[in-house]
Design a protein around this motif. Sequence first.
Motif, PDB file in Angstrom:
ATOM      1  N   GLU A  36       0.827  -1.211   0.000  1.00  0.00           N
ATOM      2  CA  GLU A  36       0.000   0.000   0.000  1.00  0.00           C
ATOM      3  C   GLU A  36       0.864   1.265   0.000  1.00  0.00           C
ATOM      4  N   LEU A  39       2.229   1.698  -3.509  1.00  0.00           N
ATOM      5  CA  LEU A  39       1.188   2.179  -4.426  1.00  0.00           C
ATOM      6  C   LEU A  39       0.871   3.656  -4.202  1.00  0.00           C
ATOM      7  N   GLU A  63      -0.773  -9.755  -5.311  1.00  0.00           N
ATOM      8  CA  GLU A  63      -1.877  -8.799  -5.492  1.00  0.00           C
ATOM      9  C   GLU A  63      -1.349  -7.456  -5.984  1.00  0.00           C
ATOM     10  N   LEU A  64      -0.242  -6.999  -5.391  1.00  0.00           N
ATOM     11  CA  LEU A  64       0.368  -5.748  -5.848  1.00  0.00           C
ATOM     12  C   LEU A  64       0.820  -5.877  -7.300  1.00  0.00           C
ATOM     13  N   GLU A  66      -0.442  -7.701  -9.650  1.00  0.00           N
ATOM     14  CA  GLU A  66      -1.624  -7.602 -10.519  1.00  0.00           C
ATOM     15  C   GLU A  66      -2.053  -6.151 -10.698  1.00  0.00           C
ATOM     16  N   VAL A  67      -2.087  -5.393  -9.602  1.00  0.00           N
ATOM     17  CA  VAL A  67      -2.484  -3.984  -9.673  1.00  0.00           C
ATOM     18  C   VAL A  67      -1.509  -3.216 -10.563  1.00  0.00           C
ATOM     19  N   GLU A  70      -2.081  -3.997 -14.186  1.00  0.00           N
ATOM     20  CA  GLU A  70      -3.289  -3.320 -14.660  1.00  0.00           C
ATOM     21  C   GLU A  70      -3.036  -1.842 -14.920  1.00  0.00           C
ATOM     22  N   ARG A  71      -2.141  -1.241 -14.149  1.00  0.00           N
ATOM     23  CA  ARG A  71      -1.830   0.184 -14.291  1.00  0.00           C
ATOM     24  C   ARG A  71      -0.749   0.447 -15.337  1.00  0.00           C
TER      25      ARG A  71
END
Length: 178
Positions: A36, A39, A63-64, A66-67, A70-71
């Motif tokens: 977090e 990000l 999870e990070l 993947e984010v 996506e970005r």
Amino acid sequence: MTPCAHLIDDDDAIRDSLAWLLESCGVACLSYPSAEDFLADWLPSFSGCILLDIRMGGMSGPELFEVLCERGCRMPVIFLTGHGDVPMAVAALKRGAFDFVEKPFNDNELVDRVVEALKLDATQRLAASDADSLSARLGRLTTREREVILKTAVSRLHPHNFPATDALVAPRYQRESA
């Protein structure tokens, strides 16, 4: 921003020792205690590579990842884990991770992989910059100039189909034969 290794690990001791190791080898490093936090700071202009712990409190490494995918983040990612398994490693590599390293790791090998990831990022950024520059220059051409370039390129790729390449260019640009 200067290219650097972005180190994301919730273990203070690991994070501090890795940051010291990388900096002692001349690799710039920024550390983050959580996905977090990374990000919150992340910008598309970040360059370098990411060293990412798999298991962290809150958002996990995958999870990070993947984010970030996506970005549109293109920085190479090296996963670090003390709890990895083969399916997890395969999944990360298939998704585009640069490497998957188990703790404990060999310091020199990890630094070598980080340096390789930094070089890959620099190469990819240069290629993207060149492509953007070429695209911008092509966008400034007239319709006729684009047509001539396209026909010339096709004729060079398939010379047997276009024997008279000079005929593609307007007569005022052709040389007179002696």
